[in-house]
Design an enzyme around this catalytic site. Sequence first.
Site, PDB file in Angstrom:
ATOM      1  N   ASP A 186       0.834  -1.193   0.000  1.00 41.96           N
ATOM      2  CA  ASP A 186       0.000   0.000   0.000  1.00 41.96           C
ATOM      3  C   ASP A 186       0.879   1.257   0.000  1.00 41.96           C
ATOM      4  O   ASP A 186       2.096   1.171   0.197  1.00 41.96           O
ATOM      5  CB  ASP A 186      -0.920  -0.040   1.237  1.00 41.96           C
ATOM      6  CG  ASP A 186      -2.267   0.617   0.970  1.00 41.96           C
ATOM      7  OD1 ASP A 186      -2.351   1.452   0.060  1.00 41.96           O
ATOM      8  OD2 ASP A 186      -3.233   0.305   1.699  1.00 41.96           O
ATOM      9  N   ASP A 240     -11.046   2.596  -3.163  1.00 43.07           N
ATOM     10  CA  ASP A 240     -11.416   1.296  -2.589  1.00 43.07           C
ATOM     11  C   ASP A 240     -12.854   0.931  -2.938  1.00 43.07           C
ATOM     12  O   ASP A 240     -13.753   1.778  -2.896  1.00 43.07           O
ATOM     13  CB  ASP A 240     -11.322   1.343  -1.056  1.00 43.07           C
ATOM     14  CG  ASP A 240      -9.900   1.513  -0.574  1.00 43.07           C
ATOM     15  OD1 ASP A 240      -8.971   1.598  -1.403  1.00 43.07           O
ATOM     16  OD2 ASP A 240      -9.718   1.554   0.665  1.00 43.07           O
TER      17      ASP A 240
END
Length: 420
Positions: free
Chosen positions: A159, A219
Site C-alpha cells: 500500500d 477502494d
Amino acid sequence: MGGAVFVFGVVLLMSFAAEALDNGLALKPTMGWLHWERFMCNTDCKTDPDNCISERLFMQMADVMVKEGWKDSGYEYVCIDDCWSSHQRDAQGRLQADPNRFPNGIKKLADYVHSKGLKLGIYADLGYKTCGGFPGSMGYHEIDAQTFADWDVDLLKYDGCNLDWKLVGEGYMNMSKALNNTGKSIIYSCEWPLYVWPYDKPNYAAIRETCNHWRNYADVYDSWSSVKSILDWSAKYQDIIVPSAGPGGWNDPDMLVIGNFGLSHDQQESQMAMWAIMAAPLFMSNDLRDICPRSKALLQNKYIIAINQDSLGKQGYQTTKGSDFAVWERPLSGNRLAIAVMNTQEIGGPRRFFLAATRGWKLCNPKCNVTLVLPKYHELGVVPLQTDLLLPVNPSGTILLTVTPLSNITSQEYKLHWHH
Ligand code: GLA
C-alpha cells in the site's frame, strides 16, 4: 427509443511497448480471496472471534476454499490485508504478527495454507505507517521483503499510505527489487497509480515493469454506486490503462464484493461480467463460510472465469455508453470476442436489446457462433447474417456473450447493430 439503431466499431488499441515485471508470475489475472472489504480492521477477537483478523480466519477460509470448490474453480491466493501485525517490530527490526491473533506466526499459517494446495498473501505499506496505523516499511523494505520470503509468503499487497506522493514511485520500485533479491516467487500487488493520480499522470510503463497488478482508483465498497464508480473511472481512462494490461501485469479495479450485502443479484452478475471483461485480478472479499448458493455459483461460473483468464491477455474496453445502456468488449484468443451489455437504466423492468449480425460485421461474415454466458449459459449456435438476437437485460444487470467467427477473418473491422 423503439427502433433506434446503434452502430459501433472496434476501438483499435496500440499494443503496449513496456515489458511486464519479469518474475514469471501473474501470467493470467490472479485469483483468490482478500480480507479487507468484508472484515476490514476488526482486531477484536475477544468479543468477535469469528470475524476478527486472526490466523483462525485465514485457516477457515483456506479450509472452505478447498472443500467448497473454490480452489478447483481457480481461486488460489488466501490474502491477509492490513491490521495483521503487532504495533512493534521485534528486536531485529522485523515485522511480527500480533501474538494474540496469530499465536503461531505467519510462517506456520503459510505452511498450513500450502498444505491445502493454496498460496498465502500478506500486506505492507511503503510509508511510515500502513493505512490502518500499523508499522510501515519506510526504512525497512529490504528487511520486510526478506521476512516475507522467510515466511514463505507468495504475494505482497504493498500500500502507499503515509508518504509524500513524490516518493511513492521510488518506494514501489525499491520493494520490487527487494522482493526479486530474495529469490522467492512473490506476486507483487501495488497501489502506485492510485496514490499518484490526484497529482500527476502515472507512468504506466514503469508501473508495468515493477508490479504484477496495480490499483488505479478508490477502494471498493459493498454498494452498487461504488462498483459503478469504478466502471465509470475505468471507461473514462481506458485509453491510458487498457494498453498497459497483459500477461504479467494487470489493472486492478479492486475486490469482488459478490456474496455480501450491498448488491442485488443482477448487480453481482454485472460485477462478475465486467471484472471478466476488464481482465481484472479476481479477489473475493466475502465470507466463504456463509455465502448464498446463487452468489457462489456466480463466483464459480467457469465460463465467466474462462473469459477473465483468457490466454490472449487483453483487457476489454467500453465501446458505447448511451443514457440507458453500456456495451463493453474484450478480444479473446482464437479471434473470439466477449461482449457485455449493461442496462444502466435503473427504473422499469428488463429492457430488450436486439443484436443483429449485419453485412458490416465482418467478424460474422458469413456467419458466427454465439454463446450466451449470462444470465444463463446457452449456446445459440450459428447465427447467419441479418439475424436479430433478442437479449433482455434487467436494470443494473449485464448480459455476457461470446462470438466466434466461422470463417477466416482477414480484418478485425466489424460493426454490431443494436436497437431496442
Ligand atoms: C487502503 C487500501 C485498501 C486496504 C486499506 C487497509 O485503503 O486501498 O485496499 O488495503 O488501505 O488499511
